[in-house]
Scaffold this motif. Structure first.
Motif, PDB file in Angstrom:
ATOM      1  N   UNK A 124      43.526  42.216  43.555  1.00  0.00           N
ATOM      2  CA  UNK A 124      43.677  41.638  44.891  1.00  0.00           C
ATOM      3  C   UNK A 124      44.632  40.451  44.891  1.00  0.00           C
ATOM      4  N   UNK A 125      45.260  40.242  46.026  1.00  0.00           N
ATOM      5  CA  UNK A 125      46.215  39.142  46.138  1.00  0.00           C
ATOM      6  C   UNK A 125      45.571  37.793  45.885  1.00  0.00           C
ATOM      7  N   UNK A 126      44.342  37.643  46.385  1.00  0.00           N
ATOM      8  CA  UNK A 126      43.701  36.336  46.231  1.00  0.00           C
ATOM      9  C   UNK A 126      43.454  36.013  44.765  1.00  0.00           C
ATOM     10  N   UNK A 127      43.150  37.027  43.996  1.00  0.00           N
ATOM     11  CA  UNK A 127      42.953  36.815  42.562  1.00  0.00           C
ATOM     12  C   UNK A 127      44.256  36.397  41.906  1.00  0.00           C
ATOM     13  N   UNK A 128      45.327  37.105  42.234  1.00  0.00           N
ATOM     14  CA  UNK A 128      46.612  36.768  41.635  1.00  0.00           C
ATOM     15  C   UNK A 128      47.070  35.380  42.054  1.00  0.00           C
ATOM     16  N   UNK A 129      46.869  35.074  43.302  1.00  0.00           N
ATOM     17  CA  UNK A 129      47.277  33.770  43.814  1.00  0.00           C
ATOM     18  C   UNK A 129      46.602  32.647  43.025  1.00  0.00           C
ATOM     19  N   UNK A 130      45.337  32.875  42.725  1.00  0.00           N
ATOM     20  CA  UNK A 130      44.575  31.917  41.936  1.00  0.00           C
ATOM     21  C   UNK A 130      45.206  31.709  40.555  1.00  0.00           C
ATOM     22  N   UNK A 131      45.550  32.793  39.896  1.00  0.00           N
ATOM     23  CA  UNK A 131      46.114  32.674  38.547  1.00  0.00           C
ATOM     24  C   UNK A 131      47.505  32.046  38.564  1.00  0.00           C
ATOM     25  N   UNK A 132      48.291  32.409  39.558  1.00  0.00           N
ATOM     26  CA  UNK A 132      49.622  31.800  39.650  1.00  0.00           C
ATOM     27  C   UNK A 132      49.516  30.303  39.890  1.00  0.00           C
ATOM     28  N   UNK A 133      48.531  29.936  40.663  1.00  0.00           N
ATOM     29  CA  UNK A 133      48.374  28.508  40.927  1.00  0.00           C
ATOM     30  C   UNK A 133      48.068  27.740  39.643  1.00  0.00           C
ATOM     31  N   UNK A 134      47.202  28.303  38.836  1.00  0.00           N
ATOM     32  CA  UNK A 134      46.866  27.644  37.575  1.00  0.00           C
ATOM     33  C   UNK A 134      48.093  27.549  36.680  1.00  0.00           C
ATOM     34  N   UNK A 135      48.862  28.636  36.614  1.00  0.00           N
ATOM     35  CA  UNK A 135      50.065  28.621  35.787  1.00  0.00           C
ATOM     36  C   UNK A 135      51.068  27.587  36.290  1.00  0.00           C
ATOM     37  N   UNK A 136      51.151  27.446  37.595  1.00  0.00           N
ATOM     38  CA  UNK A 136      52.038  26.423  38.165  1.00  0.00           C
ATOM     39  C   UNK A 136      51.511  25.036  37.831  1.00  0.00           C
ATOM     40  N   UNK A 137      50.220  24.853  38.043  1.00  0.00           N
ATOM     41  CA  UNK A 137      49.621  23.522  37.878  1.00  0.00           C
ATOM     42  C   UNK A 137      49.796  22.962  36.473  1.00  0.00           C
ATOM     43  N   UNK A 138      49.762  23.821  35.480  1.00  0.00           N
ATOM     44  CA  UNK A 138      49.885  23.314  34.114  1.00  0.00           C
ATOM     45  C   UNK A 138      51.340  23.212  33.693  1.00  0.00           C
ATOM     46  N   UNK A 139      52.245  23.755  34.508  1.00  0.00           N
ATOM     47  CA  UNK A 139      53.667  23.608  34.213  1.00  0.00           C
ATOM     48  C   UNK A 139      54.316  24.816  33.569  1.00  0.00           C
ATOM     49  N   UNK A 140      53.585  25.901  33.468  1.00  0.00           N
ATOM     50  CA  UNK A 140      54.159  27.080  32.808  1.00  0.00           C
ATOM     51  C   UNK A 140      55.095  27.866  33.714  1.00  0.00           C
ATOM     52  N   UNK A 141      54.820  27.828  35.015  1.00  0.00           N
ATOM     53  CA  UNK A 141      55.557  28.701  35.928  1.00  0.00           C
ATOM     54  C   UNK A 141      56.155  27.897  37.075  1.00  0.00           C
ATOM     55  N   UNK A 142      57.362  28.284  37.415  1.00  0.00           N
ATOM     56  CA  UNK A 142      58.018  27.718  38.593  1.00  0.00           C
ATOM     57  C   UNK A 142      58.056  28.762  39.695  1.00  0.00           C
ATOM     58  N   UNK A 143      57.716  28.342  40.891  1.00  0.00           N
ATOM     59  CA  UNK A 143      57.711  29.266  42.015  1.00  0.00           C
ATOM     60  C   UNK A 143      58.630  28.742  43.102  1.00  0.00           C
ATOM     61  N   UNK A 144      59.516  29.588  43.580  1.00  0.00           N
ATOM     62  CA  UNK A 144      60.309  29.186  44.740  1.00  0.00           C
ATOM     63  C   UNK A 144      60.285  30.312  45.766  1.00  0.00           C
ATOM     64  N   UNK A 145      60.366  29.906  47.012  1.00  0.00           N
ATOM     65  CA  UNK A 145      60.215  30.862  48.105  1.00  0.00           C
ATOM     66  C   UNK A 145      61.560  31.488  48.453  1.00  0.00           C
ATOM     67  N   UNK A 146      61.549  32.792  48.587  1.00  0.00           N
ATOM     68  CA  UNK A 146      62.731  33.530  49.026  1.00  0.00           C
ATOM     69  C   UNK A 146      62.294  34.436  50.162  1.00  0.00           C
ATOM     70  N   UNK A 147      62.595  34.013  51.364  1.00  0.00           N
ATOM     71  CA  UNK A 147      62.100  34.767  52.509  1.00  0.00           C
ATOM     72  C   UNK A 147      60.587  34.691  52.521  1.00  0.00           C
ATOM     73  N   UNK A 148      59.961  35.825  52.493  1.00  0.00           N
ATOM     74  CA  UNK A 148      58.495  35.819  52.527  1.00  0.00           C
ATOM     75  C   UNK A 148      57.886  36.025  51.142  1.00  0.00           C
ATOM     76  N   UNK A 149      58.738  36.183  50.154  1.00  0.00           N
ATOM     77  CA  UNK A 149      58.177  36.399  48.819  1.00  0.00           C
ATOM     78  C   UNK A 149      58.328  35.162  47.943  1.00  0.00           C
ATOM     79  N   UNK A 150      57.418  35.035  47.016  1.00  0.00           N
ATOM     80  CA  UNK A 150      57.441  33.904  46.089  1.00  0.00           C
ATOM     81  C   UNK A 150      57.953  34.361  44.742  1.00  0.00           C
ATOM     82  N   UNK A 151      59.079  33.825  44.357  1.00  0.00           N
ATOM     83  CA  UNK A 151      59.659  34.219  43.090  1.00  0.00           C
ATOM     84  C   UNK A 151      59.189  33.292  41.989  1.00  0.00           C
ATOM     85  N   UNK A 152      58.682  33.873  40.922  1.00  0.00           N
ATOM     86  CA  UNK A 152      58.136  33.101  39.815  1.00  0.00           C
ATOM     87  C   UNK A 152      58.981  33.276  38.561  1.00  0.00           C
TER      88      UNK A 152
END
Lengths: 105, 105
Positions: free
Chosen positions: B54-82
């Motif tokens: 589910x999207x909510x599950x993935x969103x949770x994991x991406x947030x953790x990866x962002x929070x610790x500094x492993x992943x950068x996310x930038x918005x492109x239109x309606x999608x989030x590029x990681x």
DNA sequence: CCCATAGTTCGAATATTATCGAACTTAAGT
DNA sequence: ACTTAAGTTCGATAATATTCGAACTATGGG
């Protein structure tokens, strides 16, 4: 057939090391500290590494470190001597421990 | 003073990286898989990396990866590029990511 | 403007974990 | 034997995490 005399501890063979579990074990501050100090000292008893924490708490953390393959424990009299399985970890995950242990803190 | 237009994501500076939190983030199989695939692909949207989860599950994991500094996310239109913050992580914890990413599985 | 798409946020259920006291075990010492 | 020392095991509690549905928020297209 026969049990060897007193084998309280089972240490996994290198082939059973699991990266995720190693990382998890190392992600706890208490356990990471234990690993760092074992790297410095070479070996140490459980009691030497409790920072005033209860024995049961330390026993729990040492068990996790043993279970994932990071620590070897052998009995000497009534004390349990612990050491890092550095060669084993290095052979399975080259560079991992070094990358973690170079961090001062 | 002013907010930049739409900044949903806060990425920590390298100076705030914490080893324990990185290790913890990487100790989850779903997140470790995300990191591995980002390393292969260079970058990917959230949707590309959900394994039917589910999207909510993935969103949770991406947030953790962002929070610790492993992943950068930038918005492109309606999608989030990681993408992996490989240089940043390397500069703070040299060798760590490499040691983890060389593992096939 | 309406609608679909891509993710996020919220809330709740479930599962794991950390911590620690108390009781137990084993090995030594006296 | 009794006692101490060093850890382990058990049980309970409290804190954290994972998962996911449902509602919400852009953004882009027709």
């Amino acid at each position: 057939m026969y049990d060897l005399p007193m084998r309280p501890f089972k240490h996994p063979p290198v082939s059973e090391f699991v990266l995720e579990r190693l990382l998890y074990a190392l992600s706890d501050p208490v356990r990471l500290d234990i690993v760092r100090r074992l790297a410095e000292l070479g070996e140490a008893s459980c009691g030497e590494l409790d920072g005033g924490r209860p024995k049961s708490t330390m026993s729990h953390h040492f068990r996790i470190l043993r279970d994932v393959g990071l620590v070897n424990t052998h009995t000497v009299g009534t004390t349990h001597m612990n050491s890092l399985r550095q060669d084993d970890v290095n052979s399975r995950f080259p560079g991992l421990l070094d990358a973690i242990l170079v961090q001062k803190e």
